[in-house]
Design a protein around this motif. Sequence first.
Motif, PDB file in Angstrom:
ATOM      1  N   VAL A 257       0.829  -1.144  -0.151  1.00 39.99           N
ATOM      2  CA  VAL A 257       0.043  -0.034  -0.112  1.00 39.99           C
ATOM      3  C   VAL A 257       0.583   1.308   0.000  1.00 39.99           C
ATOM      4  O   VAL A 257       1.609   1.413   0.943  1.00 39.99           O
ATOM      5  CB  VAL A 257      -1.184   0.117   1.259  1.00 39.99           C
ATOM      6  N   ASN A 258       0.705   2.133  -1.137  1.00 39.63           N
ATOM      7  CA  ASN A 258       1.429   3.430  -1.216  1.00 39.63           C
ATOM      8  C   ASN A 258       0.738   4.553  -0.478  1.00 39.63           C
ATOM      9  O   ASN A 258       1.222   5.328  -0.206  1.00 39.63           O
ATOM     10  CB  ASN A 258       1.775   3.665  -2.583  1.00 39.63           C
ATOM     11  N   GLY A 259      -0.629   4.542  -0.782  1.00 41.63           N
ATOM     12  CA  GLY A 259      -1.595   5.559  -0.193  1.00 41.63           C
ATOM     13  C   GLY A 259      -2.753   5.366  -0.359  1.00 41.63           C
ATOM     14  O   GLY A 259      -3.470   4.637  -1.187  1.00 41.63           O
ATOM     15  N   ILE A 260      -3.873   5.916   0.600  1.00 42.34           N
ATOM     16  CA  ILE A 260      -5.237   5.887   0.624  1.00 42.34           C
ATOM     17  C   ILE A 260      -5.938   7.220   0.610  1.00 42.34           C
ATOM     18  O   ILE A 260      -5.642   8.201   1.288  1.00 42.34           O
ATOM     19  CB  ILE A 260      -5.760   5.143   1.608  1.00 42.34           C
ATOM     20  N   ARG A 261      -6.612   7.470  -0.611  1.00 40.47           N
ATOM     21  CA  ARG A 261      -7.295   8.818  -0.821  1.00 40.47           C
ATOM     22  C   ARG A 261      -8.680   8.678  -1.330  1.00 40.47           C
ATOM     23  O   ARG A 261      -8.808   8.023  -2.470  1.00 40.47           O
ATOM     24  CB  ARG A 261      -6.419   9.970  -1.429  1.00 40.47           C
ATOM     25  N   GLU A 262      -9.654   9.397  -0.760  1.00 34.83           N
ATOM     26  CA  GLU A 262     -10.921   9.439  -1.615  1.00 34.83           C
ATOM     27  C   GLU A 262     -11.558   8.056  -2.076  1.00 34.83           C
ATOM     28  O   GLU A 262     -11.937   7.956  -3.120  1.00 34.83           O
ATOM     29  CB  GLU A 262     -10.909  10.338  -2.648  1.00 34.83           C
ATOM     30  N   GLY A 263     -11.477   6.979  -1.144  1.00 37.21           N
ATOM     31  CA  GLY A 263     -11.756   5.686  -1.385  1.00 37.21           C
ATOM     32  C   GLY A 263     -11.058   4.913  -2.479  1.00 37.21           C
ATOM     33  O   GLY A 263     -11.528   3.674  -2.912  1.00 37.21           O
TER      34      GLY A 263
END
Length: 66
Positions: free
Chosen positions: A28-34
Motif C-alpha cells: 500500500v502506497n497511499g489511500i485517498r478518496e476511497g
Amino acid sequence: MMQMAIGQTVEIIYQDKAGKITQRKIEVNGIREGRIRATCLTTGAPRVFLVSSILAWQPAEVKRYA
C-alpha cells in the motif's frame, strides 16, 4: 481501518467492476478518496483499488532473505 496499512504489505480479496474476484498481495502506497494506490506484488505493476471493492484483507507475511 486500511489507514494502518499504509507502507505495509497486505493480502486482499478484490472484486473488479466486471465481477471477477481475485486474491492479491499488495504494498500500500497511499489511500485517498476511497481509492488505494498500491504496487501489486504479483505483477510488480502499480494499481489503484477501490476500497468499496475489497471484500477482505489481512496483513501479509513477507519473506525476507538475508
